[in-house]
Scaffold this motif. Sequence first.
Motif, mmCIF file in Angstrom:
data_model
loop_
_atom_site.group_PDB
_atom_site.id
_atom_site.type_symbol
_atom_site.label_atom_id
_atom_site.label_comp_id
_atom_site.label_asym_id
_atom_site.label_seq_id
_atom_site.Cartn_x
_atom_site.Cartn_y
_atom_site.Cartn_z
ATOM 1 N N LYS A 67 0.860 -1.404 0.105
ATOM 2 C CA LYS A 67 0.016 0.076 0.059
ATOM 3 C C LYS A 67 0.959 1.285 -0.162
ATOM 4 N N GLN A 68 1.851 1.178 0.521
ATOM 5 C CA GLN A 68 2.747 2.522 0.827
ATOM 6 C C GLN A 68 3.554 2.742 -0.453
ATOM 7 N N VAL A 69 3.987 1.629 -1.088
ATOM 8 C CA VAL A 69 4.463 1.487 -2.638
ATOM 9 C C VAL A 69 3.653 2.532 -3.491
ATOM 10 N N TYR A 70 2.333 1.933 -3.525
ATOM 11 C CA TYR A 70 1.439 2.566 -4.160
ATOM 12 C C TYR A 70 1.168 4.122 -3.824
ATOM 13 N N LEU A 71 0.996 4.302 -2.633
ATOM 14 C CA LEU A 71 0.738 5.675 -2.353
ATOM 15 C C LEU A 71 1.968 6.783 -2.593
ATOM 16 N N ARG A 72 3.186 6.069 -2.684
ATOM 17 C CA ARG A 72 4.357 6.727 -2.907
ATOM 18 C C ARG A 72 4.488 7.003 -4.619
ATOM 19 N N VAL A 73 3.954 6.104 -5.362
ATOM 20 C CA VAL A 73 4.154 5.965 -6.749
ATOM 21 C C VAL A 73 3.127 7.256 -7.011
ATOM 22 N N CYS A 74 1.949 6.952 -6.602
ATOM 23 C CA CYS A 74 0.808 8.066 -6.876
ATOM 24 C C CYS A 74 1.197 9.447 -6.393
#
Length: 217
Positions: A13-20
């Motif tokens: 989830k944190q990876v996706y949040l960072r990419v977004c």
Amino acid sequence: ETIDRASQHNNPKQVYLRVCEMLDKAVEAASSSVGSGDLEATTKRADDMFKNMCKKFKSKKTVWIAHFNYLLKGSRHEEAHALLKRSLQSLPPYKHVETMSKFAQMEFELGSPERGRTIFNALLENNPKRMDLLFVNIDKEVKNGDIDKARALFDSVVNPVSNDRKQKFKFKDKQMKSLFKKWYRMEEEHGDETTRERVREEARNFVAKSKSGQHQS
């Protein structure tokens, strides 16, 4: 895909949040560049990633809130409100109040304070014991420079008959003490001696009524 590989070694989830977040900033940069031809393609990449993230982690309020923020910053208000409705269909019920409160706060900051007030009004009517929601609403009014509206919120608690709120608040005496302190601090910063005396008078009246048994302890 790179993001999936990164997710294997980190919190997905944190990876996706960072990419977004990175794509969000890329859209902002493209928007501010005069004559940028990348805006449409950059926006599509960001849109797709935010949608994928919300689909993948649909029970997590943080991903929806990040998506709200992205849309409201881009003045895409109708899409943001449609997304709010979709988020409430996916999130467990106990996360609804916090999600709606976050959206209302974003409306004050990025959209329409009036729309934010509408959401807060509904939340407060349905959650008459949640002083934390009331305080967040008041703080947003003060930050927005609408001191009279903040005063009206305080007044709606101490004088429920004098306003049109359908649901009376249900605060205990200890909570009311916190409310009067917060109100007085606001008047110290934004009011005058007349408004401060009004708070002192309302507090005295409340204590007198409480002692006579008209309020719950």
